[in-house]
Structures are given as C-alpha cells and as structure tokens.
Design an enzyme around this catalytic site. Structure first.
Site, short mmCIF file in Angstrom:
data_model
loop_
_atom_site.label_atom_id
_atom_site.label_comp_id
_atom_site.label_asym_id
_atom_site.label_seq_id
_atom_site.Cartn_x
_atom_site.Cartn_y
_atom_site.Cartn_z
CB THR A 1 -3.15 10.52 -3.81
OG1 THR A 1 -3.67 9.52 -4.49
CG2 THR A 1 -3.28 10.61 -2.28
CD GLU B 1 -2.95 1.22 0.52
OE1 GLU B 1 -2.86 0.74 -0.52
OE2 GLU B 1 -4.08 1.79 0.88
#
Lengths: 275, 275
Positions: free
Chosen positions: B148, B96
């Site tokens: 992001t 992740e």
C-alpha cells in the site's frame, strides 16, 4: 427575443436595450450562433433578431449563453425543429465561445435543458440532466467588472491531490443530494475549497454575503460563474426572500451599486413564448 | 465469522483459515474494532470471534474492512442493537486504520451500508448511499503483492486543475448514471485519468485485461482499491461471466497465479446469517 425568417442568407441584429452590444453578426453571441446554423442550412434563408436584455453583460449568471441558446431555439422552431437538442447546443457553443474565448457548456447546457445539468465532456459534448427537488435561488449582482481573463489567471494550474479528492466527494455528494432531494446533504455538499477561496478576493464582501445568507437559512451557495454575481440556494421562496434582504443589507452599507434577483430554479430552460 | 459474548472484558480471536493472520487483539483488524466497542461499554462482557477468511489479505477488494465491519455488526446484534450504523462505522474505522494506516471509509462504508456508497467526509464521517441499477462485477485477483505504501508513493501530490475538473465531471456523471440506472452513462463515466494511468504500472497486463473485458461488453472498470485486483462492471450476469473468461485468458498466458470472482453488487452489506 424575437426571431423572424428572412429570405436573405444573413443575420440582422436589432438591440432594444441600453447595453450597447455589437450588432455585427460576427461580434454578437446570438449572431455567431445563428451564423453557425446558416452554415449548415441549404435553404436560402436568414434571420432577423430583436433582443432586449434585462441583465447587464458580464454578470456571471450566463447572460451571453441566454442569448446564444435563445437564438438557436427560436431559429429551430422557425425551421420546424429540424435540429436535435445536442446540435443546438453545438451551435450555441460557437456563440458562447465569442463571449468567453473558450469551449465550455457550463451555461449553455442549463439554459438549453433547464434545471441542473452536468457537462461530463465538451468534446464530444456529453450533457447529463440532473434530477432535483424544489429549489429557489437568490442572486446578487454587484455592478463591478471582473475580467474573465483575470478570474482565470488567479486560479492555480495545479492543486493538491488531497484537495481534488475532497472536491470529488462534494461534487458526487451534491449530485446524489439533488437526485434524492436531500436538502441537508445539498447544504453540506455546497462547499468549494478550490476556486472560491481564490476568486472571492475579486468580490467585495463575499464572506459577509455568505455568512448573512446562511444565518437566515440559505442552504449554501457561492460565486456564480466567474463572478461577480453570488448565488445562494434555499428550500423555500420565503427563505430566498430573506436571503435577498440579508444580501441587500450587506451591500446597502457599501457604495457599490447592485441588483438582486429571486427565482425558483427553472426546470424548462429557454422556451418559446409566442409563435 | 462467528461471534460469542464472553464474561471477561477481552477479545479472543480464533482463525480457521490458512492466512496466518495475527490473533493478538491489537494486531488484528477485527480485534481492534471489537476493542473499540469494549472501550465504550460499561457491561463486563467480552467477545470470542472465529474467522474463516476466503480472500487472501492484500487483494485490494477490502477484505480487512469485511473483517472489521463483520465483527462490529455481529457484536451489535449480541448487544441488542444498541449502536447506530454511524457508530458502528466509527468502530470499524479503528480496525481499518490498523490495516491501511489511514482513516478512510472507502471500504468500511459499502461493507456496512451495502451497494454503492460515497464518503463525502471522514471527519466528521458523512456517508451517502447511492441508488443503483442491477449490476454485476467481475474481479481478478493476481496473486502478487502490492505494498500500500508503494501504491501511495507513486501517486502525484499535485495534479493539474484541468485534470481535476475532468475527474469531477466523471465522478458527478457516475453518481447521476447510477441513480438514473443509465448504463451507457455509467460506461462513459468509468474513466479515471488521474490514478489509474499511474498505478496500472504495478499491475501486470492491466491494459490487456481492460481491453479484453470491454471487447465482451463490460461497461468499464479499473483498479480495485490500490490493487492488485482489477474489477469490471457488467449489465448482466452473462456478460460478467464472459468478462471473467476473457480475464482468465489474459492471465492464463502468464505465470502469475490468480483468482477470479463474479457477483451481483450486494445491496445489503454485511448481514447476520444465523442467530
């Protein structure tokens, strides 16, 4: 606290304790709360209230809320339960406002509902009862005065988003832990990185109290209200008593007077003792 | 996702979808997660992994975590369950990290544990499973790209303490509401006054989506991850379908391509389909 109905639309207050609290209705939290009830009553009645407080005002354990909530619950009983619990909370909040100069239900809610409560919103009032396992609390009340205004003033008005997120996680985890009865998680979640690091400067020997309590297996704790009382939660009565002993040792070495209390967490809130 | 043990200490990645994700181990989230396992294994084995993603990367619904968690769960099965769930979470977090450039378990945790999870702390990792009632989710994924980094940049670094307190109350109430299965309280608690008001500017027609969804009885919802997906929770599958219809109508009037999904909240997390 003893309450009687009278036939005059007013509140009469009689104090039986040594704390010299005001007996003028509008200067007394119970008086203000009862007045709020009289304001909406069409009946031509009033209240006479006798109060014996056992905790010195300004402790941080919510004694003003106890007076406000006690008064409205007793009044509601005499009025044949005509008000809902949420309505009673609103009346009590008016009394609490006098003591704290703010509309907040942090103390009124648990006093009225019992156990652990979460105040999601004060306007409109949204109180959530939280399930919890058997828990015991130890409180030490150093006999020093912390002005609520000072306790508020030293708080930051802005905090880092990063710290807020960490605190959200702990709050959420504490609620989950109480609901599940997971003592280890309660212990890990009892971490206040926002208010405690600032306010503990107002409480002599705070860190020592905490260290000594954790050493004898308290789950955790912190400042009660805006202080100066400090509370610690424990899984058993025996541990809570050990915590009391540890706290008394810390303060025994100082010249500060103090009281300590040990109690199971009350799950009922204020109750009628005798009709 | 299909995983096989090989006898060479490396990861081979085969993509079967159209998303053109990298197949170099160190650039692929599943690859990085599996490498983390190989790093601690003394056995001379490796993995061959075939992946068919059904959700476009960058949706905000956690598809990179799905890859990372899927890979480590499958690997653990082949390795006869030698790792704990918390160890698997640590491996997946490494994958992740590649996708989000941050150590956060917001997506890894629910993917691995199923249902609602609360991440009390990432270092050390402390994941709390939250009880919840039957719930259905509707997601709309507008086919636009939100970086992001941009979604992070527009967040304030400091927030008013007053807002933080309000958010703590909502977080705590949401956890209590899920645990109790109190749908009304879930609805009242689904209120984000910190991140949503800022980030919704990156999502076209966010307010319209929300208004239309609430009108057909969604409990509430918000931005999924850092967007652009928007999610709404509902008490029944029928309501979740009405929400889908309402969302499609809002976006049908735009030129933005989109996908919608309706699902019951999965309570199992990633699972082995076939040995």
């Amino acid at each position: 606290m003893t309450l009687r109905l009278t036939d005059e639309k007013m509140v009469r207050i009689i104090n039986h304790d040594e704390y010299d609290l005001p007996t003028e209705t509008e200067k007394n939290v119970a008086g203000v709360a009862l007045s709020a009830i009289l304001d909406v009553l069409e009946d031509n009645v009033g209240f006479e209230i006798e109060v014996t407080k056992h905790i010195k005002p300004g402790s941080g354990v919510g004694s003003s809320s106890a007076s406000a909530v006690g008064a409205v619950v007793a009044a509601n009983k005499l009025l044949e339960e005509r008000f809902s619990r949420l309505e009673l909370a609103e009346f009590a909040l008016k009394g609490e406002f006098l003591a704290s100069q703010g509309r907040h239900a942090d103390n009124v809610a648990p006093c009225l509902y019992g156990g652990f409560t979460l105040v999601r919103s004060v306007s409109p009032l949204d109180i959530v009862k939280i399930d919890f396992p058997k828990l015991f609390v130890t409180v030490i009340h150093p006999q020093i005065e912390i002005k609520t205004s000072e306790a508020r003033k030293i708080l930051p008005t802005e905090i880092p988003l990063r710290s807020a997120i960490q605190a959200w996680a702990n709050v959420g985890a504490l609620i989950a832990a109480l609901s599940k009865g997971d003592y280890d998680l309660i212990s890990r979640s009892l971490e206040d990185l926002i208010v405690e690091p600032v306010r503990k400067s107002l409480i002599p020997h705070f860190d020592e109290l905490k260290t000594a309590s954790l050493k004898v297996n308290a789950l955790g704790g912190g400042i009660s209200g805006s202080g100066p009382s400090v509370f610690m939660l424990s899984e058993t009565f025996e541990t809570a008593q050990s915590v009391e002993k540890a706290m008394r040792e810390v303060y025994g070495n100082t010249k500060i007077e103090f009281n300590t209390y040990v109690s199971e967490i009350n799950s009922e809130g204020v109750k009628i003792l005798d009709k």
